[in-house]
Structures are given as C-alpha cells and as structure tokens.
Enzyme design. Sequence first.
Site, PDB file in Angstrom:
ATOM      1  N   ASP A 289       0.300 -24.607 -30.733  1.00 41.90           N
ATOM      2  CA  ASP A 289      -0.246 -25.423 -31.816  1.00 41.90           C
ATOM      3  C   ASP A 289      -0.323 -24.523 -33.057  1.00 41.90           C
ATOM      4  O   ASP A 289      -0.057 -23.316 -32.993  1.00 41.90           O
ATOM      5  CB  ASP A 289      -1.608 -26.031 -31.457  1.00 41.90           C
ATOM      6  CG  ASP A 289      -1.915 -27.258 -32.321  1.00 41.90           C
ATOM      7  OD1 ASP A 289      -1.260 -27.442 -33.373  1.00 41.90           O
ATOM      8  OD2 ASP A 289      -2.813 -28.042 -31.962  1.00 41.90           O
TER       9      ASP A 289
HETATM   10  C1  NOJ Z   1      -2.496 -29.015 -35.476  1.00 33.60           C
HETATM   11  C2  NOJ Z   1      -2.691 -30.184 -34.574  1.00 33.60           C
HETATM   12  O1  NOJ Z   1      -3.622 -29.860 -33.548  1.00 33.60           O
HETATM   13  C3  NOJ Z   1      -1.414 -30.669 -33.924  1.00 33.60           C
HETATM   14  O2  NOJ Z   1      -1.670 -31.853 -33.228  1.00 33.60           O
HETATM   15  C4  NOJ Z   1      -0.333 -30.866 -34.940  1.00 33.60           C
HETATM   16  O3  NOJ Z   1       0.837 -31.311 -34.305  1.00 33.60           O
HETATM   17  C5  NOJ Z   1      -0.098 -29.548 -35.669  1.00 33.60           C
HETATM   18  N1  NOJ Z   1      -1.313 -29.118 -36.322  1.00 33.60           N
HETATM   19  C6  NOJ Z   1       1.033 -29.657 -36.692  1.00 33.60           C
HETATM   20  O4  NOJ Z   1       0.643 -30.451 -37.730  1.00 33.60           O
END
Ligand code: NOJ
Length: 747
Positions: A289
């Site tokens: 993530d």
């Molecule tokens: C953080 C989020 O937790 C995730 O769900 C997302 O895909 C990413 N950022 C990218 O935006």
Amino acid sequence: MIVKEMKRMALCLFLLLFAGSVWSAAKEDRTEQRVDSVLRLMTLSEKIGQMNQVSSKEDPTGQLTECSNEEELIRSGQVGSMLNVVGVERTRHLQEIAVNDTRLHIPLIFALDVVHGYKTISPVPLAESCSWDMDLIEKSARVAAEEATASGIQWTFAPMVDIARDPRWGRVMEGSGEDPYLGSAIAKARVRGFQGTDLSAYNTMAACAKHFVGYGAAEGGRDYNTVDISKQRLRELYLPPFSAAADAGVATFMNSFNEVMGVPATGSTYLVRDILKGEWNFPGVVVSDWGSVAELIPHGVAEDKCDAAQLAVTAGCDMDMEGYCYVSSLEKLVLEGVVSESLIDDAVRRILRLKFDLGLFDDPYRYCDAEREKAEILSAEHRKVVREMACKSIVLLENREGILPLDNRCKNIGIVGPLADNPDDMLGSWCARGDGKDAIGILQGIKQAVGKGVRIRYAKGCEIEGDDRSGFSEAVQVAENSDVVIVCVGENRFMSGEAASRTRLTLPGVQRELLKAIKETGKPIVLLLSNGRPLVLDWEKENIGTIVECWQLGSEAGNAIADVLFGKYNPSGKLTMSFPYNEGQIPVYYNAKSTGRPYVPNVRYVTRYLDCPNVSLYSFGYGLSYTRFEYGELKLDKDTMFPGEKLRIDVSVANVGNYDGEETVQLYIRDVCSKITRPEKELKGFKKVFLKKGERTDISFELSLADLEYVLADGSRESDPGLFEVFVGGNPDDVKKAEFILVQGDK
Ligand code: NOJ
C-alpha cells in the site's frame, strides 16, 4: 436421431473445451518464455526499477515524501508503474518516455483507484453490496473498466474486500459489509467485471484484491490502528473474500497497512509468502500500500529503509508503492548477499508477466485511444447501468405509514436538508475522476421526475456540520406549505473513506435538530439518508415512520432516488452491515456466536447490556419493499445427510402485497454442536427473485458438506456430525426453520 445429435454436440463441446485449454496453456507457456527472454537482458538495477511504483504529483492519494521528477525517474529506468496519472494524453506521453528513452523499452502500467466508477460514478461499494445482485455489480465494475481503460489506465486498486464490523472505520464504504460469504461472492463479481475474460483486451483492466489482510479490524475503528486477530478468525472471517478473489483470477493483491499477530502485513512472510503465494499458489503481483514498506520503520520492525526493503521483499511484496525503499536499498542488499537475487527475479517475473498479460508489450498504447476516451466516458449506456445499480442499492428501512411510494395526487412537495441540492456529496469517497457537475442531485432528480403539475419548495435548513440553526425557520415554512416533506440528511463524502474514522455516528451537526423541527410541523416526512457507513438512527427509527437509506449513489443518485420515491422502482436492497443502536454497542453484527451465558430476558447473569439490546437496530440482511413477501414452510429432501450427499431445501415465496417486486431470499445455517464455537447464523446462500404481485414461486437451495465445514487456524477444514439448523427468510431475524443431522461415514 436425437440421441445421435446430442452425442455429436457433446463431442463438439468437449473438443472445444479441450482446444481452449490447450490454447490457453500454450499462451501461458509463450508468455513465460517472453518473460524469461526479457528478464535475461535486465541488469539488477533495471529489475529493481520495475519494482518501483511512483505517484503523479498532481493528484496524489497519500502523503508525498519524495519530490523527484517523474519523467526523469522513468528515463533512468527506475519506474515500473505509475499511479494517479490519467488521461490519454498524459499516459501516452509518459509511456513514450518509458518505451523510447529506456534501454529495454519496457512499458509502464498505469494504475488508479477505480473503486466505483471512473467518470460515470456508481454507488459506493457498500451501497452496491446491498443490491445482492451479482450480475449488476459485475456490470458496474465493467462500466468502470470501460471508462478507465479508455483513459489510459489498465490497473485498478479494487476490489476492496475487507470484511468490516466497525462502522466507525471510514473505509467500510469501500467494502461489502460484514459477511464473508456475501463478501466472497461480490469479490468474484467485481474481479469478473474489471478483468473480463481476457486481460489483454483494450477495455479490461487488472484488478487488485486489497488490503491483504485484516485492515477492517483496526482497534476502535481508527484507521491505520493496531489489529489483533486470532488465526481462527483470520481464516474464517477475513481471508475468504481474498481467496475468492484469487480463485476468480484476480491479477494483483495489495498489502494492508496494519499488523497481524504483531507483524505488519507488508513484512509478513506468514501472510504473503506462506498463505497467499504458498497455500494459494497466487501467481500475480503483490503491491504494497502507499508507503507501507517505509512504514515498517514507524511500526517499529525495521530500523531504516534498507531494513524495511529486506523485510518486505522477503515477505513477498513485489512492488513498492511510493515508498522508495526498493530503489534506494535493494541493489545494495543483493550485492552484499543479504537478499537473494532470486527473490528479485521472482518479483520482476510477476510484474513482467502482468505487462505481457495486459498486452502492453504488444502495444504499449493500446489504452491510449483519444476517440474511445471521448465516446465512452459518461455515455448514456453507462449512465443507464449506474442508475439501475443505484436503484437496487437503496434500502427501505421504514415505511410504517405507507407514505411511499408517493401518491401522484401529492401536488406540493417540500424538500429540505443539506444533502438535497448537493450532487458533489452523492459521489462518495474514492470517486476517481467523477465530477459533481456530471451528477444528478436529489432536488434535480425529483424535479425532473414530477413535471410541471407539482410544486416543489426547497430550503437547505442547515449545513452538514456545524451548529448554525439560522436556516431552520425557512425549512419549517417549506414544510408547513407542503403536503409531504422530504428531508435529505447524512454525511458529506469526506466523512468516510480513507483516514475518515468517526466516533459519533449520529447525524452530524444540527441535522437531527432540523429533523425534529420539521417533525413538529406534523407534516408527513420521508427521511432520505445519504451516508458512507451505518449511522446511529435510534431517535429516527422511533420518531420517523418513513426512512430510506440511500447511501452515496453516484452520478445518477437523484434520478434513482426519484425512481424509488415515485414507485418506478420498488426498493429491494438489504443491508450488508448492521446499524448499531449506539456507538457503545460496536461491534455488533448478525453472525455473532453464542456465549456460555446466552441472553434470556429478565435474567441477571447473562450476556447483556443494562441500557441497550444485544442485537443491532437494523440487521445485516434487513430491508423492506413496497410489497410483502410470504414464505412457506421449509421442505428438506432428507433429515439425515451423509458427507457425499447434497441436501436440498425447498421453500415457496409469494408476493402477497400490492406491487411487483424483488426479494432476496437468504439461507442461513447453524452448526448446533461442534468442536469449535460457531455463529448462531451463518449465510450460506441467497437468491434474488422478481415476483409480480400475487405471484408465487418455489426456490431451492442445495447444501453440500463444504457448506457445513469450518476452517481451523492452520487452514484445514472440518465438519462435525450432529444437528444442524437451517433457516430461510427475507432477513436473518424473520425466517422459517428446519433441522437435519449430518452423519459421519459412507452411506
Ligand atoms: C492508500 C489506500 O489504502 C489504498 O487503498 C489505495 O489504493 C492507495 N492509497 C493508492 O491510492
């Protein structure tokens, strides 16, 4: 003659299937050869570059830590994928740099959170899940993929398949609620919708099952907080939708931010190497993530970026999203012999395979078609799908006075509340490139639906937040001059989603007070709620006879709401996440286990609160219709079942009300006595049926041994002989019941 023809057809079908599987095996072999041929040419630093994912600085979806020039990074071979870059023009430009200006000409993958639409926005996923309509959910994801791929994107960070039992957690709006069985079915539908049957087609995109795993269990519902779940619960509650997504062929997984059993998921060998890539043999890409590799440092399990990179790559994280740990440290780690190059090769092989599967090596500009971008985005056809999806996502919570559907003799309608004329907030969080200007608000939708003969009066009344009551008197006046008042309240779109946890779940600001003021006029009220999570509606339930949960319905919100209000669509949604009486009751969910001291009214030493029921205010599975459905008694085809057998359950369902409508028939079981404790009710099947008024139909379900099994902490599955209860109904609290015995051994 007929038999001969049938044999011929069966033979043809067999040959077709056989040829199909030979062809796809040959294709896989060819891809592997192509991957190997590229990998052989790559330097270590080029390989590591492929494992780096960089966000555009223009519209980031997280905290940016590095401000390096993205074009320079691509040119220097340090980027394998970009996120948050959109549009044919920009993606083509960056792709040209990757393809023309790097030594090996390896194309980039462009990724984006296309969670519930790209420009044409569908209801938020929690809302969509309330439709229990897998075909439509698949179609909605298809629309999103059509639009995003027309705009240069070929990888979405969706579906989010985290099971969640805590509505304080803002990210519940992204998921499918609290049940692993339903969550698994929806995970599969969304993967099918995004990916289609051929990932290399110009209009399909790679999906990503996220966040692996346990993110929904953040303590106190506070985003990014500590998680502590047992292996047992991990297996039976949190993992199933992920394994369903893997079974459906999801191309990628994303690590979650949280820890599981003391180890942050991004650095967890147990979760990623052992379960995902080991037990499940997942062949795709695992992306971290946002910054979650670097976050191993503040988590306190890595000393520095180097340490973090080592942990993550060893655990099986193939791509570092905006963490810059891999590009800064992996080369050194490999050269020093700390990390084996075979780990890097494995990760890069997965990434290259995805690029081949997406067809990027054959045509890096396959997703850059300006004509298609113009034609596809916000097309009438897409709007039609999301309007239908929005209608089916609406849940009718109360209709005690039978006000709905609104009578067409009603010529004076009052509309009040801060969500009434508010197309922006209809879009919900994670609405990609959705724009409020393209969305239909509630006021507009109702105006369009009623035509000239009906007078609409509108007053905002108050803001969503804050304590300004100065608009109340105008709203009250509107109510006094109307035959019915539609009160539109709820949350704005930033109150749910990432980093949007809340501890008070009643209507924010002075909205409940506004509602009280309108109630005092004595006029009939229709309460429309627009929100991204279950709210606390104790007062509303007691005092308002007509309540409609509209969630955040996307670009066609106003039209869909009007369809439901005026009876063009008879609501059929059923909640997928329970609504608590109050925040102190959280977590409250339907599939709770019994305890050693089950609740008995008026008994002191049993499990209970002094000031609140044990059960939720509105349960998972609950939702009304304008019509009424009546269930017959359950008929089981046997009362004892042997392991190899299937048990058939028949039930008749009749539409005994005054409207045509759809019902979601739900099947639950209870394993009365087993080695480990089991829930009092577990969903094991559902069917959505449409019945004309007066119509009756027979519904049948089948249970096999697999449905009666439970999973143990080590991943093995077991079932126990003995008594099972089976329940069928329109919600878990209103069911017909039967029993059967599971016998051990062969018949
Ligand atoms: C953080 C989020 O937790 C995730 O769900 C997302 O895909 C990413 N950022 C990218 O935006």
